[in-house]
Design an enzyme around this catalytic site. Structure first.
Site: not given
Ligand code: AMP
Length: 288
Positions: A32, A37, A61, A147-148, A150, A153
């Protein structure tokens, strides 16, 4: 862009690239896709020969009462976006392939996963480190980017990579925000217009905390009090409620009794049933 859905096929392809001496970068996601991303993908695109992005809504998770089943998905759109970001391979494994019957192996990082999200989501990080480990073993990346947004994480994965002597280089990418300051998240789609407005309180409170720190405030209670005032919990059920608002050491995530050197301000806030996270490292000089 090639789509690989099979673990063995991905592993075989990664082996070929390794023998050719190619630099592989991995961007793990749950799909999504949004600009956050895509920023990660574009960042590693300029630094690697091959960019692999994974899309996997990892069941291990999610807690029993969380949003695994209704997590937003749109594969067709994700394929277009990943292609546009220069991804070479989109790896979309099947849950049965990742966790076949009789699966029983988990990777656990201890102290750094204890507070913050680890307290409210006790099995979450075990699921994250397990799946990231599996992805590292399948894709064999030289570089992986997270990403920072999370923050915990990222700190946990850095710890795991160091503790387990992994050769992969971990990159952290700054938080990507909407023009009004809301941190981008796949879960923002759950918010109705009124909630979307209330969600701005997270980034506003981080801005205010940063201003306080910049003007010399060093007391954690003063800063956290200001943050709580801005988030201003609603009394009615289904309103805004703080899961946590805490100041912690940016690497160990241990509690910060006062601001002495860079300090992480981390937030998790329920806006109705949607739990949003955000954070900022308050850059304060350490006392001599
Ligand atoms: P997710 O699909 O939410 O698991 O995110 C996948 C990767 O994208 C993870 O490393 C997240 O930290 C990063 N991510 C999600 N949203 C953001 C954002 N707004 N800014 C930077 N990195 C992001």
């Amino acid at each position: 862009m090639r789509i690989i859905e099979n673990v063995a096929e991905m592993q075989q392809q990664a082996g070929v690239w390794c023998r050719q001496g190619k630099h592989i970068a991995l961007v793990p996601t749950m799909g999504y896709l949004h600009e956050g991303h895509l920023a990660l993908m574009k960042f590693v695109r300029t630094r690697a020969d091959l960019v692999v992005a994974s899309i996997f809504v990892n069941p291990t998770q999610f807690g029993p009462n969380e949003d695994l089943d209704k997590y937003p998905r749109d594969m067709e759109r994700d394929v277009k976006l990943a292609t546009g970001a220069g991804v070479d391979v989109l790896f979309i494994p099947h849950p049965e392939d990742m966790y076949p019957e009789n699966y029983q192996t988990y990777v656990e990082v201890t102290r750094v996963t204890g507070p913050l999200c680890g307290r409210s989501r006790p099995t979450h990080f075990r699921g994250v480190t397990t799946v990231v480990n599996k992805l590292f073993n399948i894709v064999t990346p030289d570089t992986a980017i997270f990403g920072e947004k999370d923050y915990q994480q990222l700190a946990t994965i850095r710890r795991m990579a160091k503790d387990l002597h992994m050769k992969v280089h971990i990159i952290g990418h700054p938080i990507v925000r909407e023009p009004d300051g809301l941190a981008m998240s796949s879960r923002n789609v759950y918010l109705n217009p009124e909630q979307r407005q209330k969600a701005l309180r997270l980034s506003r409170s981080l801005n205010e905390a940063e201003k306080l720190a910049q003007t010399g405030e060093r007391g954690t209670e003063v800063i956290l009090q200001r943050v709580r005032e801005i988030i201003d919990e609603d009394k009615e059920p289904g309103g805004v409620s703080i899961d946590y608002a805490e100041l912690r050491h940016p690497e160990t995530l241990e509690e910060a009794p006062h601001l002495d050197g860079p300090t992480l301000l981390a937030l998790a806030v329920f806006i109705g049933a949607t739990r949003l996270i955000d954070n900022r490292v308050l850059n304060v000089a350490a006392h001599g």
